[in-house]
Structure formats: C-alpha cells, structure tokens
Design an enzyme around this catalytic site. Structure first.
Site, PDB file in Angstrom:
ATOM      1  N   ASP A 199     -29.986  -2.603   7.362  1.00 60.19           N
ATOM      2  CA  ASP A 199     -29.303  -3.672   6.458  1.00 60.19           C
ATOM      3  C   ASP A 199     -29.558  -3.780   5.139  1.00 60.19           C
ATOM      4  OD1 ASP A 199     -26.949  -5.609   6.903  1.00 60.19           O
ATOM      5  OD2 ASP A 199     -28.451  -6.988   6.604  1.00 60.19           O
ATOM      6  N   GLU A 253     -27.692   1.074   4.541  1.00 64.19           N
ATOM      7  CA  GLU A 253     -26.850   0.414   3.950  1.00 64.19           C
ATOM      8  C   GLU A 253     -27.151   0.178   2.645  1.00 64.19           C
ATOM      9  OE1 GLU A 253     -24.000  -3.283   4.142  1.00 64.19           O
ATOM     10  OE2 GLU A 253     -26.004  -3.590   4.317  1.00 64.19           O
TER      11      GLU A 253
HETATM   12  O1  TEU Z   1     -23.848  -6.413   4.445  1.00 65.48           O
HETATM   13  C1  TEU Z   1     -23.954  -6.519   3.076  1.00 65.48           C
HETATM   14  C2  TEU Z   1     -22.797  -6.269   2.248  1.00 65.48           C
HETATM   15  O2  TEU Z   1     -22.644  -5.356   1.691  1.00 65.48           O
HETATM   16  C3  TEU Z   1     -21.679  -7.367   2.282  1.00 65.48           C
HETATM   17  O3  TEU Z   1     -21.283  -7.848   3.519  1.00 65.48           O
HETATM   18  C4  TEU Z   1     -21.798  -8.181   1.368  1.00 65.48           C
HETATM   19  O4  TEU Z   1     -22.715  -9.214   1.543  1.00 65.48           O
HETATM   20  C5  TEU Z   1     -20.482  -8.902   1.056  1.00 65.48           C
HETATM   21  O5  TEU Z   1     -19.451  -8.510   1.433  1.00 65.48           O
HETATM   22  C6  TEU Z   1     -20.408  -9.432  -0.307  1.00 65.48           C
HETATM   23  O6  TEU Z   1     -19.419 -10.072  -0.635  1.00 65.48           O
HETATM   24  C7  TEU Z   1     -24.737  -6.470   5.340  1.00 65.48           C
HETATM   25  C8  TEU Z   1     -23.933  -6.785   6.531  1.00 65.48           C
HETATM   26  O7  TEU Z   1     -23.473  -5.652   6.907  1.00 65.48           O
HETATM   27  C9  TEU Z   1     -23.145  -8.149   6.502  1.00 65.48           C
HETATM   28  O8  TEU Z   1     -22.464  -8.134   7.733  1.00 65.48           O
HETATM   29  C10 TEU Z   1     -24.199  -9.248   6.347  1.00 65.48           C
HETATM   30  O9  TEU Z   1     -23.289 -10.283   6.316  1.00 65.48           O
HETATM   31  C11 TEU Z   1     -25.138  -8.987   5.304  1.00 65.48           C
HETATM   32  O10 TEU Z   1     -25.542  -7.689   5.041  1.00 65.48           O
HETATM   33  C12 TEU Z   1     -26.361 -10.071   5.567  1.00 65.48           C
HETATM   34  O11 TEU Z   1     -27.076  -9.623   6.379  1.00 65.48           O
END
Ligand code: TEU
Length: 552
Positions: A199, A253
């Site tokens: 993540d 990610e």
């Molecule tokens: O996601 C990070 C991310 O790219 C997006 O969810 C971003 O935070 C958001 O759309 C900005 O507007 C990861 C996970 O995939 C997500 O589900 C989590 O909420 C986030 O990290 C925090 O762990």
C-alpha cells in the site's frame, strides 16, 4: 526478457468485505472466498490478491491495521486463513496479501505506547513534531481532508497522518520500524503466501525537512510527499533482507511517482520490487474528486509509456480496483453497449504487455452505483473532503454529481452472484453496504449460463493469453496513436504477430489496416461476420478483435 511466473499469470483482486458473506453477518469473509475458489479457477485466475485481512477497527476498511498477525474478526480466524491458503495452493493458485506499512491504526499497540509519553521507547516509531502554538508543524494536508497533523492533547505534540487521523504514519527512518516490518513480512511468508501488494509504498520515505509546501504542490500532495530520498534504499534493504529469500511477487502501489522512479523500482537489475501499480491510466482526467473529460489519444499515450518499456521492466495492466469507479462506467458505455464495451475492455487488459490485474465483478461488467445523497457513501474520504469541496465553490449537489463519477465506493458495492436478495452476496438479509439494484440482470449466475457473456469472454481471453507466449512477451507497438476512436496495436512475438483492434466509440466506420489480409480472426466481441475488403475493415460500435498472423 527474463521469464517469470508473475509475468505470465493473471491476478484477481478480492475486496473481502464485499465479496461473499458465508456466515450471514452482512460482511464478506474468508470462508466466503473459499466457497468461490472453484469459480475463480474456472475463470482462469492464477493469483488472488486480497485487500487487508488483518485485525482492524475499520476506519478505512482494513487499511488501518491494529495487529498485523491477527485476522480481522469479521473475516474469520487464523485457521480460516490457513485453510484459504492451503485450498488456494491445492488448486494450483497463489495468494498475495496486502502489506499496509506506511501507517498503522492508532489502535495498534505501537501507537498506543508511542502516544503514552515522549520518553516511551516506541515514540520514534511514528512521526512526532512540536507544532509550537496552536498551529500544526507544516501545511501538509491529509488525503482524507484537513491537516496531515493531529495534536495529541497530552504532550501537545502533533503526529503525522497522510490518511485519516486514525492512520498515523510510521517512521521508516527508524531502523527498528523497518525491522519490525521485515519480521511481519517473514511471518506471512513462512506461512506460505506468494507475495505482497504494498500500500502507498512511495510514501514510506518522507522529506525530512518537513517544509511547508507551496499552494500548487498542495493540490496534488501525492507528487510532493511521494518519493522521499530514501525510498529506493528502503526497498533495496527490504528486498535483500526479505523478498530475495523467497520466490514471491511484490507489487508496489505507486501513487504519484515519477516515471524515472517507477523505472528504478521495477528495473530487474536494481532488486527492488517486481511490479508497480501506476495510477495514470485508471485516473485519467481526474483531479481529486473531479472527473474531467479525457480522450482516447491521451489514453493510448499512457499505455505506450508503460507497455513499450525495455526488457528490464514489466508493467501491470488494470482498469479497476477498490479505489476507483467501475471500468465499464468510466472507460466503456454502461448502458446500451455495456456488454460489448466490457468485452472490449477485457481485451484491452488481457492483450497489453504486462501482468493483467482484474478486480472482483469486472468479469461480469458490474457498473457504478447511482448514489442519491452523501449519506449513502461509506468511504471516509467523502465527508472528509466535503469542506474542501465546498470551499472550492461547489454545492453539495455538484459534489454528489462528481462523486457519482469518481467515488471509490462504486467498486465496493457487494458482488452480484445471482438475482436473489442483495444479489446473493449474503446468506442472510444483511449487507454492510449496498448492492446495485441491477443485480436482477447483471449477476454471476446469468453470466455463467450464457456462453456469450462477459464472463465467458474473459475466460476465453485468459485461456488464449496463457496459450500464447507471443501474446504475453511479444513486442508492443501502437499502430495509430493519433486516431481519435480506434486503438490498434500489435504484439509481435517469435511465431505469431497479433493485431488488436478496438473501436472505443459508438461510431461505425471503415478502417484501413496495413497487410490486413495476412491475418485471420482469432476472437472478437461480435457475434456476426467481419467483413474484410482488401485492407479495410468495417468496424461497428465498440468492436474488439484479435487477428493473428503466423510469421514464417
Ligand atoms: O490507496 C491510496 C490511494 O491511492 C487512494 O485511495 C487515495 O488515497 C485517494 O483516492 C486519494 O483521493 C491506498 C489504498 O488502496 C486505499 O484503499 C487506502 O484508503 C489508502 O491507501 C490508505 O491506506
């Protein structure tokens, strides 16, 4: 190009809460996944990636981990997890788990200790700063709205949280933190998991000056926060201490990183990670919650950047995940041409150069949900960002309109297994969230029965991809980058050359293809004949075709 199993296989992401509820509490669970493994195997999935399954207070649906070695109680027990892993392995599939280590939950024992006093030995596990008077240490903002700093009334210090205040960021500068993470990784690897999706991995290294950012940089904080100067050093250390000792896949990610940094992370000579998820394609036209118009030529350019990279890099290809709207609603046409355009998108994902990553429900063409009011959303980002949205001058209704295009919740509605209550997601009548009312027609049961369905099209394409090294490893070339509707590209291998022709529009046209008559049709999303007139082909709305030519 070095061959690897994770280049040749198809990944399928499960968001467990919304997948299948086997015990009737309204929340999907591990046993629910076990019950659907035969379905995934039949589809042709090789690697299952599950979103976080760890103990969590669920402020952000598991992306706030309270204990990395316990299972979220709503999902089941450690025995259930062990069962899941062995069932997956018995079926010759693999399991990738989510590693969320940029931050923990504020209920994690490390944070409870860290917060308890300035002298506590866990204090430096997190990022604490003296804010001075009543103002935070700097003007950084959280992705979920407001300041990225939260004041602890006890010590008057502030801690950093890029996401919610219940997700304090870990201090990766502290070697002890890094070793704790490596130990957690080993715990799961020793159980036999086959890799990690990591993540927001670029965020682990932070600019240590903690300077205020200019207004323009605050607009897209991911580009200012991401890629701290020690990112590559940390990843190399993680690789040498952990990943290199196992035959696993690691997928970062990589929200907001530069192309150079991406090239470094995935360069096989650098020994960092196997793959990354870039957001450029899936977020095309996006500006926070605003979905602007975008066009096919821009989309093609983005594929070109990632798919034509050299032999030392291998991309991922995906149009869906739990943080983005449904692909058929964003990239296709989710009304009149839903089936046809979903099949076209399937072809796009499964014939590009890179590892395809599917998301639950994509294989039956699930669509966005029609949210009627802000209180219908579950995602904490929605209310978190509301003050910022209103400050920008839009009304609540306008914000709702934008979210109906961009919200993360579109992909979190529960899976539509059949036409019974809640789309057959649960054995009871409870649902932690919502199911899309179109489940009476769009559901797995219907798609399984109909050999011409989106599901079967995915299955056939997966099968085709697996049988052809040339479709996997063949060289990628965009043959007509400037065409406004047609995406036509070649995958040239050792034995075969493939032409993929995608009409990403409702337009009917005659299209010129060089050497067309050398090719024969392999598969298409049309159920009628295709007319070739020497080097011209007639394309109907959302037509998608793979043509094949045997090289001498
Ligand atoms: O996601 C990070 C991310 O790219 C997006 O969810 C971003 O935070 C958001 O759309 C900005 O507007 C990861 C996970 O995939 C997500 O589900 C989590 O909420 C986030 O990290 C925090 O762990």
């Amino acid at each position: 190009m070095i061959r690897s199993w994770w280049k040749e296989q198809v990944i399928y992401q499960i968001y467990p809460r919304s997948f299948y509820d086997s015990d009737g509490d309204g929340i999907g669970d591990i046993n629910g996944i076990i019950l659907k493994l035969d379905y995934l195997k039949f589809l042709g999935v090789d690697i299952i990636w599950i979103s976080p399954h760890f103990d969590s207070p669920n402020d952000d649906n598991g992306y706030d981990v309270r204990d990395y070695k316990k299972i979220m109680k709503e999902f089941g027990t450690m025995d259930d997890f062990d069962n899941l892993l062995s069932e997956i392995h018995n079926k010759k599939m693999k399991l990738v788990i989510d590693l969320v280590v940029n931050h923990t939950s504020d209920e994690h024992s490390w944070f409870i200790e860290s917060k308890s006093s300035q002298n506590n030995k866990f204090r430096d596990y997190y990022i604490w700063r003296d804010g001075g008077q009543e103002t935070p240490p700097n003007n950084w903002t959280s992705f979920f709205g407001g300041s990225a700093w939260e004041k602890d009334p006890k010590s008057n210090d502030y801690y950093l949280h890029y996401f919610s205040k219940k997700q304090p960021d870990l201090n990766w500068e502290n070697e002890k933190v890094r070793n704790e993470v490596y130990e957690i990784m080993k715990f799961w690897l020793e159980k036999g998991v086959d890799g990690f999706r990591m993540d927001v991995i670029p965020f682990i290294s932070k600019d240590q000056s903690f300077k205020n950012l200019s207004k323009s940089k605050l607009v897209k904080p991911e580009f200012s926060y991401a890629n701290g100067s020690r990112l590559h050093e940390f990843l190399k250390e993680m690789n040498s201490k952990v990943l290199s000792k196992y035959d696993v896949v690691s997928i970062g990610e990589a929200f907001g990183i530069s192309k150079e940094s991406m090239m470094k992370i995935t360069d096989e000579r650098e020994c960092e990670l196997s793959l990354v998820f870039l957001f450029d394609i899936i977020r095309i036209g996006r500006d926070n919650w605003i979905q602007n118009d975008w066009n096919i030529t821009d989309l093609k350019k983005l594929f070109d950047v990632q798919s034509s990279t050299d032999n030392f890099h291998w991309p991922t290809v995906f149009l869906n995940n739990h943080d983005n709207p449904r692909s058929v609603s964003k990239f296709g046409n989710d009304s009149m041409y839903r089936v046809k355009s979903a099949k076209l998108l399937a072809m796009l994902v499964l014939t590009q150069r890179g590892t395809p990553v599917l998301y639950q429900g994509e294989e039956i063409g699930m669509t966005n949900y029609n949210f009627k009011s802000l209180d219908q959303f579950d995602d904490l980002e929605v209310l978190g960002n509301l003050p910022k949205a209103l400050k920008s001058g839009i009304t609540k209704n306008k914000y709702l309109d934008y979210l109906n295009l961009s919200s993360r919740d579109h992909s979190r509605t529960t899976i539509q297994w059949n036409n019974r209550s809640h789309g057959g997601f649960t054995i009871n009548d409870k649902n932690w969230f919502v199911s899309n009312s179109n489940y009476d027609s769009i559901n797995v049961e219907n798609d399984m029965k109909n050999s011409d369905s989106i599901f079967h099209f995915y299955k056939n394409l997966i099968d085709l991809r697996k049988k052809s090294d040339d479709l996997i490893y063949g060289k990628y070339c965009d043959l007509d980058p400037n065409h406004k509707n047609v995406f036509i590209y070649q995958r040239q291998g050792k034995i075969y050359s493939y032409l993929i022709i995608l009409n990403m529009s409702e337009n009917l046209m005659t299209y010129d293809v060089h050497n067309l008559t050398d090719y024969s049709l392999e598969i298409s999303n049309r159920n009628m004949d295709i007319n070739y007139y020497s080097n011209q082909i007639e394309l109907l709305p959302w037509d998608a075709l793979i043509l094949k030519n045997k090289l001498c």
